[in-house]
Design a protein around this motif. Structure first.
Motif, PDB file in Angstrom:
ATOM      1  N   ALA A   1       0.718  -1.266  -0.120  1.00 34.97           N
ATOM      2  CA  ALA A   1      -0.195   0.079   0.015  1.00 34.97           C
ATOM      3  C   ALA A   1       0.865   1.194  -0.077  1.00 34.97           C
ATOM      4  O   ALA A   1       0.497   2.091  -0.624  1.00 34.97           O
ATOM      5  CB  ALA A   1      -0.932   0.033   1.007  1.00 34.97           C
ATOM      6  N   LYS A   2       2.082   1.301   0.742  1.00 33.44           N
ATOM      7  CA  LYS A   2       2.869   2.297   0.954  1.00 33.44           C
ATOM      8  C   LYS A   2       3.407   2.765  -0.496  1.00 33.44           C
ATOM      9  O   LYS A   2       3.930   4.191  -0.603  1.00 33.44           O
ATOM     10  CB  LYS A   2       3.934   2.123   1.800  1.00 33.44           C
ATOM     11  N   VAL A   3       3.523   1.863  -1.502  1.00 39.05           N
ATOM     12  CA  VAL A   3       4.167   2.356  -2.848  1.00 39.05           C
ATOM     13  C   VAL A   3       3.330   3.516  -3.653  1.00 39.05           C
ATOM     14  O   VAL A   3       3.617   4.243  -4.411  1.00 39.05           O
ATOM     15  CB  VAL A   3       4.157   1.117  -3.595  1.00 39.05           C
ATOM     16  N   GLY A   4       1.969   3.556  -3.137  1.00 35.61           N
ATOM     17  CA  GLY A   4       0.927   4.354  -3.507  1.00 35.61           C
ATOM     18  C   GLY A   4       1.086   5.731  -2.959  1.00 35.61           C
ATOM     19  O   GLY A   4       0.317   6.569  -3.542  1.00 35.61           O
TER      20      GLY A   4
ATOM     21  N   TYR B   1      -1.941   8.234  -3.369  1.00 34.79           N
ATOM     22  CA  TYR B   1      -2.398   8.887  -4.432  1.00 34.79           C
ATOM     23  C   TYR B   1      -3.221   7.760  -5.263  1.00 34.79           C
ATOM     24  O   TYR B   1      -3.729   8.007  -6.254  1.00 34.79           O
ATOM     25  CB  TYR B   1      -1.418   9.407  -5.375  1.00 34.79           C
ATOM     26  N   ALA B   2      -2.628   6.627  -4.838  1.00 30.41           N
ATOM     27  CA  ALA B   2      -2.927   5.310  -5.705  1.00 30.41           C
ATOM     28  C   ALA B   2      -3.047   4.105  -4.849  1.00 30.41           C
ATOM     29  O   ALA B   2      -2.560   4.151  -3.756  1.00 30.41           O
ATOM     30  CB  ALA B   2      -1.909   5.226  -6.836  1.00 30.41           C
ATOM     31  N   VAL B   3      -3.846   3.103  -5.482  1.00 28.46           N
ATOM     32  CA  VAL B   3      -4.396   2.144  -4.521  1.00 28.46           C
ATOM     33  C   VAL B   3      -3.845   1.006  -5.401  1.00 28.46           C
ATOM     34  O   VAL B   3      -4.290   0.721  -6.551  1.00 28.46           O
ATOM     35  CB  VAL B   3      -5.627   1.867  -4.245  1.00 28.46           C
ATOM     36  N   PRO B   4      -3.130  -0.235  -4.909  1.00 25.34           N
ATOM     37  CA  PRO B   4      -2.612  -1.415  -5.708  1.00 25.34           C
ATOM     38  C   PRO B   4      -3.837  -2.323  -5.971  1.00 25.34           C
ATOM     39  O   PRO B   4      -4.968  -2.341  -5.155  1.00 25.34           O
ATOM     40  CB  PRO B   4      -1.680  -2.178  -4.745  1.00 25.34           C
TER      41      PRO B   4
END
Length: 440
Positions: free
Chosen positions: A139-142, A149-152
């Motif tokens: 999740a943190k990558v978004g 700003y983005a959801v896996p």
């Protein structure tokens, strides 16, 4: 003699009937008009969410079914889907981005998230999307600059893909936690005398060939505790001493004949049954991803497996989203868009429709519920991600221009492999290219 009174009465009845028919016809026309107007009003009152994505036909079909299912659950929501292959997707998205005309919901990836977020074109996502069941590292990558700003929408992890059939023939057992780098290199040396001429256990990971292959080096640097090629701020993070040592190691392995000659390595064509060095039997182990196992299994069903990336001081593994969904900053229907994304990742029925068309499900609850229905390949993909998650190094979205830099990495790595430049010169050239392409 004609009875005039009777005629008059008949005329009156006839006129009355005609008048009634005309009145009913007029009323009918009025009702039809009202119904048509009502239908138009209902159609106009529907919220139309524009949504776009890229991928294969399997993904297109699954996503369209999911959109249809959501509209049936929410009759006030309609979709305007736009989907295509990866070869044209980012060209079109660049055009829409420049025109400030992005769709309400857009598929985005780790190579583009940072750019679109920093440009102010994505909406910060809120509580309408429940991410409690997504691995925190995924999740943190978004997250960019402390804002989500983005959801896996699909999970993935870097891995080693290997030939299970050959491993069984050679009596090689893969440790549950994978090999260390030292163990893997020693195994390649030990196995070499048992193999036919022109066959090798391990690919040459120091040379990039297809698309983004700098990650072959990243799993080595990450294992040394040095992180990946870029840090959280999108800055250059390749460690010189580690890079030189890595290239010197594989130069020695080429000299010993433990990995293929450089010309064999650069001739590799990913997923081509004849030219892919894993598929054609030239090598038995290559860098891969959990989500890409299905592609090679489709060529030789049941022959390949996954193991976690090699370790040294720590694991070389990292998790990353297969893709994200993000919401345009200019969307008029941000709340509705986020509610759809929440359903897309957290609803079990949505999960059944989508399967692993976007990689393993990101919600652990959905994945656990659907796991009895998974194929052997799908179970391997999920299992690899679960093994990698507790030991994975942090992964950060790539800065703008990273794709172009990765292409330069391939060229420079090949120059080192052919002996045209030294590893030290290669490092200096990489740093220069980063400044020219990404640093600007």
């Amino acid at each position: 003699m004609v009875d005039m009174k009777l005629v008059s009465r008949k005329k009156a009845v006839l006129l009355s009937a005609v008048s009634m028919a005309l009145l009913m016809s007029a009323c009918g026309a009025g009702n039809a008009g009202n119904e048509a107007a009502s239908d138009k009003k209902n159609a106009d009152s529907k919220i139309k969410l524009k949504i776009t994505w890229a991928g294969s036909q399997v993904r297109h079909d699954a996503t369209l079914k999911a959109l249809d299912a959501y509209s049936k659950l929410h009759p006030n929501i309609a979709f305007e889907p736009d989907y295509m292959g990866f070869d044209t997707y980012w060209t079109k998205m660049g055009t829409l981005s420049a025109a400030r005309n992005l769709p309400d919901i857009l598929q985005i990836d780790t190579n583009n998230l940072l750019e679109y977020a920093q440009r102010g074109q994505l909406m910060e996502l809120g509580s309408d999307i429940n991410m409690a069941d997504i691995d925190p590292q995924l999740a943190k990558v978004g997250n960019v600059g402390g804002k989500q700003y983005a959801v896996p929408i699909g999970g993935n992890a870097i891995a080693l893909q290997y030939d299970k059939v050959m491993f069984d023939k050679l009596g090689i057992k893969v440790p549950d936690k994978g090999f260390t780098w030292d163990e893997l290199i020693q195994l390649a040396r030990d196995v070499k005398p048992k193999l036919e001429k022109g066959k090798y256990l391990l690919q040459d990971m120091s040379v990039g060939v297809n698309q983004v292959e700098i990650d072959k080096y990243e799993i080595y640097q990450a294992a040394q505790g040095k992180g990946l090629a870029n840090n959280a701020e999108g800055k250059f993070n390749i460690d010189k001493d580690t890079f030189v040592k890595f290239n010197e190691l594989f130069a020695e392995l080429r000299k010993e004949g433990i990995v293929p000659p450089i010309d064999v390595t650069v001739a590799n064509k990913e997923n081509d049954p004849k030219l892919d060095n894993l598929l054609n039997g030239t090598i038995m182990v290559q860098r891969g991803y959990a989500a890409s196992l299905g592609a090679i299994d489709g060529v030789k069903p049941g022959e390949f497996g996954l193991m976690v990336a090699p370790s040294a001081k720590q694991s070389g593994s990292f998790l990353l989203p297969a893709q994200f969904f993000a919401v345009s900053k200019d969307s008029k229907y941000a709340e509705e868009a986020q509610k759809f994304i929440d359903w897309f990742i957290n609803d079990q029925e949505a999960g059944k429709i989508l399967g692993l068309s976007r990689g393993p499900q990101v919600s652990k609850k959905v994945s656990d519920a659907l796991s009895p229905t998974y194929s052997d390949v799908e179970k391997q993909q999920v299992d690899l991600i679960e093994k990698a998650a507790p030991i994975a190094s942090p992964f950060y979205s790539r800065p703008k221009g990273y794709g172009s830099f990765a292409s330069e990495y391939n060229k420079i790595s090949q120059q080192i492999g052919f002996g045209k430049i030294t590893p030290e010169q290669g490092y200096d050239e990489l740093k220069k290219k980063w400044e020219e392409i990404v640093g600007k």
